[in-house]
Design a protein around this motif. Structure first.
Motif, short mmCIF file in Angstrom:
data_model
loop_
_atom_site.label_atom_id
_atom_site.label_comp_id
_atom_site.label_asym_id
_atom_site.label_seq_id
_atom_site.Cartn_x
_atom_site.Cartn_y
_atom_site.Cartn_z
N ALA A 1 42.26 35.20 48.40
CA ALA A 1 43.25 34.25 48.89
C ALA A 1 44.38 34.05 47.89
O ALA A 1 45.46 33.61 48.25
CB ALA A 1 42.59 32.92 49.20
N HIS A 2 44.15 34.39 46.60
CA HIS A 2 45.15 34.17 45.57
C HIS A 2 46.06 35.36 45.35
O HIS A 2 47.08 35.25 44.67
CB HIS A 2 44.47 33.78 44.26
CG HIS A 2 43.75 32.47 44.36
ND1 HIS A 2 42.42 32.40 44.68
CD2 HIS A 2 44.18 31.21 44.23
CE1 HIS A 2 42.06 31.14 44.73
NE2 HIS A 2 43.12 30.38 44.45
N GLN A 3 45.70 36.51 45.87
CA GLN A 3 46.53 37.70 45.67
C GLN A 3 47.60 37.77 46.75
O GLN A 3 47.30 37.60 47.94
CB GLN A 3 45.69 38.97 45.77
CG GLN A 3 44.97 39.33 44.51
CD GLN A 3 44.27 40.66 44.68
OE1 GLN A 3 43.81 40.97 45.77
NE2 GLN A 3 44.19 41.42 43.61
N PRO A 4 48.82 38.04 46.34
CA PRO A 4 49.86 38.20 47.37
C PRO A 4 49.65 39.52 48.11
O PRO A 4 49.08 40.47 47.59
CB PRO A 4 51.17 38.22 46.57
CG PRO A 4 50.78 38.62 45.18
CD PRO A 4 49.36 38.15 44.99
N ALA A 5 50.09 39.52 49.35
CA ALA A 5 49.99 40.74 50.15
C ALA A 5 50.87 41.82 49.54
O ALA A 5 51.94 41.52 49.00
CB ALA A 5 50.43 40.46 51.59
N PRO A 6 50.43 43.08 49.57
CA PRO A 6 51.26 44.14 49.01
C PRO A 6 52.56 44.26 49.82
O PRO A 6 52.57 44.10 51.05
CB PRO A 6 50.40 45.40 49.16
CG PRO A 6 49.37 45.06 50.18
CD PRO A 6 49.20 43.57 50.14
N THR A 7 53.63 44.50 49.11
CA THR A 7 54.92 44.62 49.79
C THR A 7 55.22 46.09 50.05
O THR A 7 54.88 46.96 49.25
CB THR A 7 56.05 44.02 48.94
OG1 THR A 7 56.08 44.68 47.68
CG2 THR A 7 55.85 42.53 48.72
N ARG A 8 55.82 46.33 51.18
CA ARG A 8 56.25 47.69 51.50
C ARG A 8 57.55 47.97 50.75
O ARG A 8 58.35 47.06 50.54
CB ARG A 8 56.51 47.84 52.99
CG ARG A 8 55.26 47.73 53.82
CD ARG A 8 55.52 48.06 55.25
NE ARG A 8 56.66 47.27 55.75
CZ ARG A 8 57.04 47.25 57.00
NH1 ARG A 8 56.39 47.94 57.90
NH2 ARG A 8 58.06 46.52 57.39
N PRO A 9 57.77 49.21 50.38
CA PRO A 9 59.04 49.52 49.73
C PRO A 9 60.19 49.29 50.70
O PRO A 9 60.06 49.52 51.91
CB PRO A 9 58.91 51.00 49.35
CG PRO A 9 57.72 51.52 50.06
CD PRO A 9 56.90 50.35 50.50
N LYS A 10 61.29 48.81 50.16
CA LYS A 10 62.46 48.56 51.00
C LYS A 10 63.06 49.88 51.45
O LYS A 10 63.18 50.81 50.68
CB LYS A 10 63.50 47.78 50.21
CG LYS A 10 63.05 46.42 49.78
CD LYS A 10 64.09 45.79 48.89
CE LYS A 10 63.49 44.59 48.19
NZ LYS A 10 64.20 44.24 46.99
N ARG A 11 63.42 49.93 52.70
CA ARG A 11 64.08 51.11 53.24
C ARG A 11 65.57 50.99 52.94
O ARG A 11 66.16 49.92 53.05
CB ARG A 11 63.85 51.18 54.75
CG ARG A 11 64.29 52.48 55.33
CD ARG A 11 63.69 52.69 56.71
NE ARG A 11 64.34 53.86 57.26
CZ ARG A 11 64.92 53.90 58.42
NH1 ARG A 11 64.90 52.85 59.20
NH2 ARG A 11 65.51 54.99 58.85
N SER A 12 66.17 52.08 52.58
CA SER A 12 67.58 52.10 52.22
C SER A 12 68.45 51.64 53.39
O SER A 12 68.22 52.03 54.54
CB SER A 12 67.97 53.51 51.79
OG SER A 12 69.33 53.57 51.46
N ALA A 13 69.46 50.82 53.11
CA ALA A 13 70.32 50.27 54.15
C ALA A 13 71.30 51.31 54.68
O ALA A 13 71.62 51.32 55.87
CB ALA A 13 71.08 49.06 53.62
N LYS A 14 71.80 52.17 53.82
CA LYS A 14 72.82 53.14 54.23
C LYS A 14 72.33 54.06 55.36
O LYS A 14 73.00 54.19 56.38
CB LYS A 14 73.29 53.94 53.01
CG LYS A 14 74.47 54.83 53.26
CD LYS A 14 74.91 55.45 51.93
CE LYS A 14 76.03 56.42 52.09
NZ LYS A 14 76.43 56.99 50.79
#
Length: 132
Positions: A3-16
């Motif tokens: 419960a204390h670990q943040p969920a893994p984040t997905r890498p951001k996809r490039s906007a361009k």
């Protein structure tokens, strides 16, 4: 995951690539409708209208998958000329094509700026986003 670990984040996809892909896909559907208009107005033989419209539609859809790869943005820029060329058959396409040319260059410029700003933020905050 506790419960204390943040969920893994997905890498951001490039906007361009996102912006340019969407522009090319929207443009492809506008070309499809312009093909119907050209056919209905009988501005050229039906085989010519459907061939030009179909090939241009297909190229725009395929190019939307190639942006971000070497030569993809140059090919997308050249495709803008093809859409402007539809003005020969349907003069209104000069105006519509000009709008998409503007959208294309805004997508390139704004997408690039967003990607640069994201990279700067990520470099300044290597620990990642703060948990909520």
């Amino acid at each position: 995951m506790s419960a204390h670990q943040p969920a893994p984040t997905r890498p951001k996809r490039s906007a361009k690539p996102q912006f340019t892909q969407m522009t090319l896909l929207l443009e492809a559907f506008v070309v499809a409708f312009a093909t119907l208009v050209a056919f209905g107005l009988r501005v050229a033989p039906p085989a010519t209208v459907w061939t030009l419209g179909g090939v241009t539609f297909l190229i725009l859809v395929l190019l939307s998958g190639y942006v971000g790869r070497p030569g993809g943005y140059v090919a997308g820029t050249l495709a803008q000329l093809a859409v402007l060329g539809f003005g020969v058959l349907v003069p209104m396409m000069y105006g519509v094509g000009a709008v998409f040319v503007a959208m294309w260059f805004v997508s390139l410029r704004l997408g690039g700026r967003i990607d640069r700003e994201r990279a700067e933020w990520d470099a300044a905050h290597p620990e990642g986003p703060t948990p909520a």
